[in-house]
Write a protein that holds these residues in place. Sequence first.
Motif, PDB file in Angstrom:
ATOM      1  N   UNK A  63       0.755  -1.122  -0.012  1.00 16.52           N
ATOM      2  CA  UNK A  63      -0.049   0.045   0.066  1.00 16.52           C
ATOM      3  C   UNK A  63       0.887   1.229   0.030  1.00 16.52           C
ATOM      4  N   UNK A  64       0.671   2.238  -0.973  1.00 13.56           N
ATOM      5  CA  UNK A  64       1.391   3.439  -1.160  1.00 13.56           C
ATOM      6  C   UNK A  64       0.950   4.152  -2.315  1.00 13.56           C
ATOM      7  N   UNK A  65       1.404   5.226  -2.407  1.00 13.40           N
ATOM      8  CA  UNK A  65       1.136   6.190  -3.708  1.00 13.40           C
ATOM      9  C   UNK A  65       2.492   5.659  -4.672  1.00 13.40           C
ATOM     10  N   UNK A  66       2.281   5.434  -5.870  1.00 17.04           N
ATOM     11  CA  UNK A  66       3.203   4.904  -6.733  1.00 17.04           C
ATOM     12  C   UNK A  66       3.345   5.821  -7.759  1.00 17.04           C
ATOM     13  N   UNK A  67       4.705   6.052  -7.871  1.00 18.09           N
ATOM     14  CA  UNK A  67       5.171   7.268  -9.068  1.00 18.09           C
ATOM     15  C   UNK A  67       6.113   6.799  -9.836  1.00 18.09           C
ATOM     16  N   UNK A  68       6.099   7.502 -11.276  1.00 17.84           N
ATOM     17  CA  UNK A  68       7.134   6.941 -12.164  1.00 17.84           C
ATOM     18  C   UNK A  68       8.159   8.143 -12.294  1.00 17.84           C
ATOM     19  N   UNK A  69       9.144   7.967 -12.901  1.00 20.48           N
ATOM     20  CA  UNK A  69      10.374   9.098 -13.148  1.00 20.48           C
ATOM     21  C   UNK A  69      11.496   8.406 -13.626  1.00 20.48           C
ATOM     22  N   UNK A  70      12.176   9.188 -14.180  1.00 15.38           N
ATOM     23  CA  UNK A  70      13.602   8.624 -14.947  1.00 15.38           C
ATOM     24  C   UNK A  70      14.321   8.194 -13.702  1.00 15.38           C
ATOM     25  N   UNK A  71      15.397   7.158 -13.998  1.00 14.65           N
ATOM     26  CA  UNK A  71      16.221   6.800 -12.998  1.00 14.65           C
ATOM     27  C   UNK A  71      17.628   6.924 -13.479  1.00 14.65           C
ATOM     28  N   UNK A  72      18.475   7.827 -12.990  1.00 13.48           N
ATOM     29  CA  UNK A  72      17.948   8.529 -11.563  1.00 13.48           C
ATOM     30  C   UNK A  72      17.239   9.626 -12.228  1.00 13.48           C
ATOM     31  N   UNK A  73      16.479  10.499 -11.346  1.00 13.79           N
ATOM     32  CA  UNK A  73      15.265  11.329 -11.616  1.00 13.79           C
ATOM     33  C   UNK A  73      15.767  12.797 -12.348  1.00 13.79           C
ATOM     34  N   UNK A  74      17.030  13.053 -12.148  1.00 18.24           N
ATOM     35  CA  UNK A  74      17.584  14.099 -12.979  1.00 18.24           C
ATOM     36  C   UNK A  74      16.695  15.459 -12.722  1.00 18.24           C
ATOM     37  N   UNK A  75      16.185  15.464 -11.689  1.00 22.19           N
ATOM     38  CA  UNK A  75      15.557  16.994 -11.236  1.00 22.19           C
ATOM     39  C   UNK A  75      14.136  16.935 -11.939  1.00 22.19           C
ATOM     40  N   UNK A  76      13.525  15.762 -12.418  1.00 20.22           N
ATOM     41  CA  UNK A  76      12.175  15.798 -13.371  1.00 20.22           C
ATOM     42  C   UNK A  76      11.185  16.077 -12.072  1.00 20.22           C
ATOM     43  N   UNK A  77      10.314  16.702 -12.602  1.00 20.18           N
ATOM     44  CA  UNK A  77       9.170  16.809 -11.471  1.00 20.18           C
ATOM     45  C   UNK A  77       8.295  15.326 -11.522  1.00 20.18           C
ATOM     46  N   UNK A  78       7.756  15.502 -10.554  1.00 16.92           N
ATOM     47  CA  UNK A  78       7.152  14.305 -10.079  1.00 16.92           C
ATOM     48  C   UNK A  78       5.319  14.450 -10.610  1.00 16.92           C
TER      49      UNK A  78
END
Length: 115
Positions: free
Chosen positions: A90-105
Amino acid sequence: QVHFVESGGGLVQPGGSLRLSCAASRSIISFYAMGWYRQAPGKERGLVASITSGSNTNYADSVKGRFTISRDNALNTVYLQMNSLKPEDTAVYYCNSYPTLGNDWGQGTQVTVSS
């Protein structure tokens, strides 16, 4: 700047399955890898699974054997197939680049595993 929109979450019973989708606003090919992250109440956000541009995958020990990450570069979309779900998923699931490189969530998608 790239933006991500996650979908597919919901309420599921223990042992159930969900498939999450993440649509990116532009091509994801240029990123070294894409990742799915999750944040449970009172905990920090952490990486759950990642997939490189060459489709090599890695998983957190807690989800190994139950979750599968995949990508469709033509659709700029990343997926997370989650099977044998447990209450601790149970959680909120997010995607982003890996590493995140400062991208917005993005806003994420809520997954609740409960009977």
